[in-house]
Scaffold this active site. Structure first.
Site, PDB file in Angstrom:
ATOM      1  N   TRP A 141     -18.391  -2.144   7.947  1.00 30.53           N
ATOM      2  CA  TRP A 141     -16.641  -2.343   7.282  1.00 30.53           C
ATOM      3  C   TRP A 141     -15.459  -2.745   8.059  1.00 30.53           C
ATOM      4  CZ3 TRP A 141     -13.614   1.619   8.634  1.00 30.53           C
ATOM      5  CH2 TRP A 141     -13.873   2.769   8.596  1.00 30.53           C
TER       6      TRP A 141
ATOM      7  N   ASP B   4     -12.320   2.752  -2.564  1.00 30.51           N
ATOM      8  CA  ASP B   4     -12.858   4.075  -1.423  1.00 30.51           C
ATOM      9  C   ASP B   4     -13.165   5.157  -2.202  1.00 30.51           C
ATOM     10  OD1 ASP B   4     -13.647   1.641  -0.954  1.00 30.51           O
ATOM     11  OD2 ASP B   4     -12.759   2.319   1.377  1.00 30.51           O
TER      12      ASP B   4
ATOM     13  N   TRP C 150     -22.659  -1.948  -1.582  1.00 30.39           N
ATOM     14  CA  TRP C 150     -22.251  -0.753  -2.438  1.00 30.39           C
ATOM     15  C   TRP C 150     -23.409  -0.468  -3.010  1.00 30.39           C
ATOM     16  CZ3 TRP C 150     -17.053   1.976  -1.735  1.00 30.39           C
ATOM     17  CH2 TRP C 150     -17.224   3.521  -1.689  1.00 30.39           C
TER      18      TRP C 150
ATOM     19  N   ASP D 270      -8.624  -1.587  10.518  1.00 31.18           N
ATOM     20  CA  ASP D 270      -8.941  -1.111   9.614  1.00 31.18           C
ATOM     21  C   ASP D 270      -9.293   0.700  10.037  1.00 31.18           C
ATOM     22  OD1 ASP D 270      -9.917  -3.034   7.146  1.00 31.18           O
ATOM     23  OD2 ASP D 270     -11.857  -3.596   8.553  1.00 31.18           O
TER      24      ASP D 270
ATOM     25  N   ASN E 178     -12.742  -5.520   1.997  1.00 35.70           N
ATOM     26  CA  ASN E 178     -13.900  -5.513   2.503  1.00 35.70           C
ATOM     27  C   ASN E 178     -14.386  -7.135   3.133  1.00 35.70           C
ATOM     28  OD1 ASN E 178     -16.612  -5.614   3.393  1.00 35.70           O
ATOM     29  ND2 ASN E 178     -16.431  -3.335   2.244  1.00 35.70           N
TER      30      ASN E 178
ATOM     31  N   HIS F 169     -18.069  -2.983  -3.752  1.00 39.92           N
ATOM     32  CA  HIS F 169     -18.957  -4.276  -3.722  1.00 39.92           C
ATOM     33  C   HIS F 169     -19.817  -4.166  -3.844  1.00 39.92           C
ATOM     34  CE1 HIS F 169     -19.968  -3.013   0.753  1.00 39.92           C
ATOM     35  NE2 HIS F 169     -18.938  -2.225   0.785  1.00 39.92           N
TER      36      HIS F 169
ATOM     37  N   GLU G 101      -4.262  -6.442   9.228  1.00 40.68           N
ATOM     38  CA  GLU G 101      -3.593  -4.798   9.485  1.00 40.68           C
ATOM     39  C   GLU G 101      -5.001  -4.488   9.496  1.00 40.68           C
ATOM     40  OE1 GLU G 101      -1.592  -3.210   5.905  1.00 40.68           O
ATOM     41  OE2 GLU G 101      -0.114  -4.238   6.679  1.00 40.68           O
TER      42      GLU G 101
ATOM     43  N   LYS H 221      -5.621  -6.047   0.940  1.00 42.67           N
ATOM     44  CA  LYS H 221      -6.545  -5.690   2.532  1.00 42.67           C
ATOM     45  C   LYS H 221      -5.359  -6.811   3.113  1.00 42.67           C
ATOM     46  CE  LYS H 221      -7.075  -4.095   6.010  1.00 42.67           C
ATOM     47  NZ  LYS H 221      -6.671  -2.351   6.638  1.00 42.67           N
TER      48      LYS H 221
ATOM     49  N   ASP I 244       0.422   4.297   0.651  1.00 42.51           N
ATOM     50  CA  ASP I 244      -0.704   4.993   1.246  1.00 42.51           C
ATOM     51  C   ASP I 244      -0.816   6.415   1.314  1.00 42.51           C
ATOM     52  OD1 ASP I 244       0.504   4.203   3.321  1.00 42.51           O
ATOM     53  OD2 ASP I 244      -1.171   3.462   5.037  1.00 42.51           O
TER      54      ASP I 244
ATOM     55  N   TRP J 166       0.651  -0.983   0.129  1.00 40.32           N
ATOM     56  CA  TRP J 166      -0.336  -0.048   0.104  1.00 40.32           C
ATOM     57  C   TRP J 166       0.875   0.864   0.485  1.00 40.32           C
ATOM     58  CZ3 TRP J 166      -5.626   0.476   1.633  1.00 40.32           C
ATOM     59  CH2 TRP J 166      -5.904  -0.904   0.442  1.00 40.32           C
TER      60      TRP J 166
END
Length: 588
Positions: free
Chosen positions: A494, A303, A359, A527, A396, A356, A525, A521, A209, A207
């Site tokens: 989530w 997201d 959603w 969320d 997710n 997903h 780790e 994911k 991030d 990631w």
């Protein structure tokens, strides 16, 4: 305009029997050959049974015009059995005996050369449900049986799929025939946990991030290894064989506008910082010739784009931050820039995050989302050729398949879709959603050979709570609650979900249209923190990570279902890792 690497015209999807069905001729057939009348005329039809139950089925049909542009179209075929079409969409359907005719709707009659239209229908059958043998488009036969069409004898033959591609040529599926990179940072964390050795050699994504993660000096998810370090390690692990390394591009301005736990370092208006100080350095490193033999698979901005559909305007789920990102356009501009810059690198494969099923599975979410994906892929210098596919269920928990729930079925005369859990969604699992989204994306203008990825890192839902068969209850909601694999309190939950387990291990070509199951994911780790923790990472406290929280409009005011004592997002969470290991399905 730069030239794009050639990719094949498309896959032929073999049929897949669904749970509980007898051995039927299901699935898809791609039928294509130039018409005999004029070389300019021709068509391609992809017919896919996307869902089937004891007496009915749902089919998707993609029509591609290989000839001159059309202002209107009429598609015809004959069923070989007693199939009957019920309701259809994106066209006007009529049936006489076994003969079916579909004419275009008022909005999809124009088909440019190589343009596509996607239609679909629900039908009934008994006995066998054979794929139609041939189709005609405006009287032009799309012939070739139930497999790939017969090539024009003047065309060069397609390359042998076992032959290695030229160095500058993208392969159809980067995961096929390749090893997958094991992140040594995650592997060490996993191996340090009791029982973790069993999965410590699985591949997980790296990631990016925040900007500091590029150099490896400022990210909990990459430790001291920066992007170049990981790519060099991937080269070493490959030992000269094909190697896939997955990199998550995750640092948009105003990131995660509908959540707080994973907010990023860039303010909503810092699009230039995103381009110049984040994407450009990543592109520079990835384009180093030292890494040219790697297959670098990117997940583009989890997201982000779906939030601009579901959490804006006057919807009860709307947030001020998401409305700001819709207004300033920086999500679309940022995703487009990432696609353009990274897509220009011959060995980079971009997959756009597509949420997903829980959603985007509703019609008023899925259609607009696919349109938005296409807008982002054709903004600025980006094009659909920069998109190798889409990824769903990123970070997710949605179940891969729900074998004991037929979303089109009934219980005691009531539709399963109207149950509290399904809530009129058209999908109940990620596999059916991913395959349907792929069809929608092709119809919207994406290349017909795009593939899908599904993140299965935490959607196994094994353990003692996993049902072993459908419920015998005649009460609709009781039936669904007892039959579903996904054991969350609500499909909108989530954060660090209690009872979750590791899902299917990473693998290539697991199902039609699916390039791979992947672990994007990294299991273990977090969320997000279960209570406020002061930090310098730009991460807020989201009550959805608090196990005492009673919910909001996005989860219909249900309890959060989150684990207690969780650290900041991206930080190692031993208790979650142990729970995922214990509830793994398939078991570890």
């Amino acid at each position: 305009m730069r030239s794009q690497p050639h990719r094949g015209r498309g896959r032929w999807w073999p049929g897949r029997a669904v749970a509980g069905a007898s051995a039927l001729a299901l699935g898809a057939a791609t039928l294509a050959v130039a018409a005999p009348a004029q070389a300019a005329e021709g068509c391609e039809v992809e017919y896919t049974v996307v869902n089937q139950w004891s007496t009915g089925f749902t089919a998707s049909v993609t029509i591609t015009n290989l000839g001159d542009a059309l202002n209107s179209w009429e598609l015809e075929w004959e069923f070989s059995g007693n199939q009957r079409i019920g309701n259809g969409w994106n066209g006007s359907f009529s049936q006489s005996g076994q003969a079916v005719t579909v004419t275009n709707a008022n909005y999809n009659g124009t088909l440019a050369t190589n343009g596509s239209a996607q239609i679909g229908f629900n039908g009934t059958y008994s006995g066998e449900n054979e794929v139609p043998e041939s189709f005609t488009l405006n009287g032009v036969v799309c012939d070739g049986g139930t497999g790939p069409g017969n090539p024009d004898p003047t065309d060069p033959p397609d390359p042998d799929p076992t032959d290695p591609p030229e160095p500058s040529e993208k392969v159809d599926n980067p995961f096929a025939g390749a090893d997958m990179y094991v992140n040594p940072i995650w592997s060490q964390n996993a191996a340090g946990e009791p029982g973790g050795d069993a999965i410590a050699d699985e591949s997980t994504a790296v990631w990016m991030d925040r900007r500091g993660a590029i150099e490896g000096n400022d990210s909990p998810t990459t430790g001291s290894m920066g992007l170049r370090d990981h790519l060099e390690e991937a080269v070493a692990q490959s030992d000269g064989d094909p190697m896939v390394i997955q990199v998550v591009i995750y640092n948009l301005p105003g990131r995660d506008c509908a959540a707080l736990a994973s907010n990023g370092e860039l303010d909503a208006d810092e699009i230039d910082v995103y381009k110049n100080e984040y994407i450009d350095p990543i592109a520079d490193i990835m384009s180093d010739p030292a890494f040219a033999d790697l297959r670098i698979v990117t997940t583009i901005e989890p997201d982000s784009l779906p939030n601009l559909v579901t959490n804006v305007g006057s919807r009860p789920t709307a947030t001020e931050n998401c409305n700001e990102m819709l207004a300033n356009g920086n999500y679309v501009e940022g995703v487009a820039y990432a696609l353009d810059q990274l897509g220009a690198i011959p060995n980079v494969y971009n997959y756009i995050d597509a949420g997903h099923h829980g959603w985007l599975g509703w019609d008023d979410n899925l259609g607009p989302s696919v349109e938005l994906f296409h807008d982002a892929a054709t903004t600025g210098g980006a094009s659909v050729d920069d998109v190798h596919g889409f990824i769903v269920n990123t970070a997710n928990y949605s179940a891969l398949e729900e074998p004991y729930i037929d979303v089109n079925g009934t219980v005691n005369g009531q539709q399963i879709r109207q149950s509290r859990w399904v809530d009129w969604n058209r999908y109940v699992d990620e596999l059916s959603f991913a395959q349907a989204l792929r069809t929608r994306a092709v119809s919207a203008g994406f290349n017909s050979d795009i593939g899908m990825l599904i993140d299965t890192s935490r959607n196994g839902w094994g353990g003692s709570e996993r049902p072993s068969g459908p419920s015998s209850s005649t009460d609709l909601n009781s039936f669904v609650e007892a039959s579903r694999i996904d054991r969350r309190i609500h499909v909108g939950n989530w954060c660090n979900q209690s009872g979750a387990g590791l899902g299917e291990r990473p693998q290539a070509n697991p199902e039609p249209g699916i390039d791979a199951y992947v672990w994007v994911k990294p299991p273990g780790e977090s969320d997000g923190s279960s209570e406020f923790i002061d930090n310098d990472e730009g991460k807020g406290f989201d009550r959805m990570c608090d196990p005492t929280y009673e919910g909001n409009a996005r989860n219909n005011y249900n309890m959060s279902g989150a684990l207690a004592n969780a650290p900041l997002s991206g930080h190692w969470f031993p208790a979650q890792f142990q729970e995922l290991l214990a509830n793994a399905y398939p078991p570890v």
